[in-house]
Motif scaffolding. Sequence first.
Motif, PDB file in Angstrom:
ATOM      1  N   LEU A  37       0.828  -1.209   0.000  1.00 29.28           N
ATOM      2  CA  LEU A  37       0.000   0.000   0.000  1.00 29.28           C
ATOM      3  C   LEU A  37       0.864   1.261   0.000  1.00 29.28           C
ATOM      4  O   LEU A  37       0.565   2.237  -0.693  1.00 29.28           O
ATOM      5  N   VAL A  38       1.935   1.224   0.763  1.00 30.30           N
ATOM      6  CA  VAL A  38       2.828   2.382   0.863  1.00 30.30           C
ATOM      7  C   VAL A  38       3.529   2.639  -0.468  1.00 30.30           C
ATOM      8  O   VAL A  38       3.593   3.780  -0.941  1.00 30.30           O
ATOM      9  N   PHE A  39       4.059   1.600  -1.094  1.00 28.07           N
ATOM     10  CA  PHE A  39       4.789   1.808  -2.344  1.00 28.07           C
ATOM     11  C   PHE A  39       3.863   2.145  -3.509  1.00 28.07           C
ATOM     12  O   PHE A  39       4.281   2.823  -4.461  1.00 28.07           O
ATOM     13  N   ALA A  40       2.624   1.707  -3.445  1.00 28.72           N
ATOM     14  CA  ALA A  40       1.656   2.144  -4.458  1.00 28.72           C
ATOM     15  C   ALA A  40       1.474   3.654  -4.392  1.00 28.72           C
ATOM     16  O   ALA A  40       1.460   4.352  -5.410  1.00 28.72           O
ATOM     17  N   ASP A  41       1.367   4.188  -3.174  1.00 27.01           N
ATOM     18  CA  ASP A  41       1.238   5.640  -2.996  1.00 27.01           C
ATOM     19  C   ASP A  41       2.534   6.356  -3.369  1.00 27.01           C
ATOM     20  O   ASP A  41       2.509   7.438  -3.972  1.00 27.01           O
ATOM     21  N   MET A  94      -3.299  -9.291  -1.269  1.00 27.66           N
ATOM     22  CA  MET A  94      -3.618  -8.347  -2.339  1.00 27.66           C
ATOM     23  C   MET A  94      -2.722  -8.590  -3.548  1.00 27.66           C
ATOM     24  O   MET A  94      -1.491  -8.635  -3.421  1.00 27.66           O
ATOM     25  N   VAL A  95      -3.354  -8.729  -4.698  1.00 25.83           N
ATOM     26  CA  VAL A  95      -2.629  -8.894  -5.955  1.00 25.83           C
ATOM     27  C   VAL A  95      -2.681  -7.599  -6.763  1.00 25.83           C
ATOM     28  O   VAL A  95      -1.677  -7.130  -7.288  1.00 25.83           O
ATOM     29  N   ASP A  96      -3.872  -7.027  -6.862  1.00 23.63           N
ATOM     30  CA  ASP A  96      -4.048  -5.725  -7.511  1.00 23.63           C
ATOM     31  C   ASP A  96      -3.988  -4.649  -6.429  1.00 23.63           C
ATOM     32  O   ASP A  96      -4.815  -4.630  -5.512  1.00 23.63           O
ATOM     33  N   VAL A  97      -3.019  -3.744  -6.554  1.00 25.99           N
ATOM     34  CA  VAL A  97      -2.794  -2.758  -5.490  1.00 25.99           C
ATOM     35  C   VAL A  97      -2.631  -1.378  -6.127  1.00 25.99           C
ATOM     36  O   VAL A  97      -1.541  -1.003  -6.560  1.00 25.99           O
ATOM     37  N   GLU A  98      -3.703  -0.643  -6.174  1.00 32.85           N
ATOM     38  CA  GLU A  98      -3.660   0.716  -6.706  1.00 32.85           C
ATOM     39  C   GLU A  98      -3.413   1.718  -5.583  1.00 32.85           C
ATOM     40  O   GLU A  98      -3.740   1.477  -4.419  1.00 32.85           O
ATOM     41  N   ALA A  99      -2.835   2.857  -5.944  1.00 33.07           N
ATOM     42  CA  ALA A  99      -2.680   3.940  -4.972  1.00 33.07           C
ATOM     43  C   ALA A  99      -4.050   4.411  -4.514  1.00 33.07           C
ATOM     44  O   ALA A  99      -5.026   4.379  -5.273  1.00 33.07           O
ATOM     45  N   ASP A 100      -4.139   4.858  -3.266  1.00 37.34           N
ATOM     46  CA  ASP A 100      -5.392   5.378  -2.734  1.00 37.34           C
ATOM     47  C   ASP A 100      -5.432   6.894  -2.942  1.00 37.34           C
ATOM     48  O   ASP A 100      -4.770   7.425  -3.844  1.00 37.34           O
TER      49      ASP A 100
END
Length: 571
Positions: free
Chosen positions: A316-320, A357-363
């Motif tokens: 989650l952090v690296f997606a952001d 989680m496989v699909d991890v988009e930025a929030d």
Amino acid sequence: MKKRVICLLAALCIVLTGAAWAVDFQDVTARHGMVSSAHELASRAGVEILQKGGNAIDAAVATMLALNVVEPNASGIGGGGFMVVRFAATGEVVFLDYRETAPASATKDLFASEQAKAEKWSVLGGRSVGVPGQVLGMFTALEKYGTLSFAQVAEPAIRLAEEGFEVHPMQTGIIADNFEKMAAYNDLDRSAFFEGGLPIEAGKTLRQPGLAKSFRLLAEQGPDAFYRGPLGEAVVASVNASGGAMTMKDLQGYAVKVGEPVQGSYRGYQIFSTPPASSGGTHIIQLLNIMETFPVSSWRHNQPQHLHTLAEAMKLVFADRGKYMADTAFVNVPLRGLTSKEYAAKLAGKIKSDAVMVDVEADYPWTYDNQKAMAYVGGTDDQHISTSHFSVVDAKGNIVASTNTVNYFFGSGVVVPEYGFVLNNQMDDFSSDPQSVNAPEPGKRPLSSMSPSVVLDPQGRPFMTIGAAGAWRIITAVSQIIMNVVDFGMTMDEAIEQPRIFTYASGGKRGPLRMEDAIDPDVAALLEWRGHNVEVQPRGGYYGTAQGILFVDGVMHGGADSRRLGVPVGY
């Protein structure tokens, strides 16, 4: 379903037996002063200055210069970095940013062409070199906060460069690994790092008279020697001779930024770390905020529940990070949102104990920020394993955490003739996508993960200074070390030496869950069974190499990473 439960229980029984893993944890303790760096001789150089009456800032510059001598592959005056300083008398914490900048010749599409990618312009030769900032960073720190002159703090490093030191097998290996790029841009017969055209052998004495000459020039002429004088002229000539386009105006226009660190907390412990152009401090706080919502201390360390939750939070952090982080001089970044406890709680709600989680988009952190939302393309190419961190504490309790780099080991491969210092390849930390806010532009600082950090206890007293090398893994290494101490009650060295994991999300998809082979193989198997795409790798510098100092009942406890040649020294 019944078979799955039986398998799970069996796996848990295996896990709970634990793995056979033993490391000799040994904190170095001191009451008057301490330096923990990636090389014993650099730590000793800093302590020498402390014992001569210098403060933590004086010792930090001495350590930085000595690291340039004993780890010329990782940091030095041809590069840049960050420094976080806490002053004991006032409690004030300041941040110094002397990160490299792109020269005036930089364009957003500099690394976008097929030719640029095929010939590796961003990592090899003159096009990869950013305008170095470390020299002005050192002088700024000394002039604003130090008590000694540059000539005084440079004495140990000059002595090391002239008299030499014994080469360690690890260092010979690093030189050998970089033989091809070093040979492409340098006369090996004139290089201190080679003898008879081959890497200097372990056990031999490495002397660097050119580097000593550089330090003496700086002692005599100040930073002008670099930004307006002979050192700078040699830098420009070397960059341009190896394919780049840098001018003396680029050097003359360089400026150090002095400001406030990014701040956050973890279970009542205050954290001060690096703001942009580093992403590190912001995302360490974000990762710890997410983990704060879970009962980490009630879990067994490095067991399935702990590592599963930590890995999901990392994604989650690296997606952001990939979407929002950039140089704030060029774009608004939702820093308050990214470090918000409320936003972290929202992200933590996505983590399920029985799913991966496989699909991890930025929030969307803008909701928790007070700036106008912006839409832009992020991205960075920060994947190297080099860099060098050190921590310093003096007798009065002043604290310095500093991380410095030439990016890849031996940077661009270009060593400035006559003066003997390596030029960075920091331009590789820009994105090759011209549409990205992290694409190269004149004067822009490339995005970094370096995270020199200072931690205070819930009563506001010094608790820890910590940082690491290792690109993206700096963020995850520092976070895991802080949790090891706060949640699991480990000593400084014990917390640093623990096996670590790393994962990320990029482009909306998860990355592999990488873990050191010192982690119980049954834990790795259970995480893979759960759905993580596990990659087990040998314990090593890829997972970050950290140095830190922990305060326990008024005594300094130093730890340094055996993944590198780190040694703390105190008195």
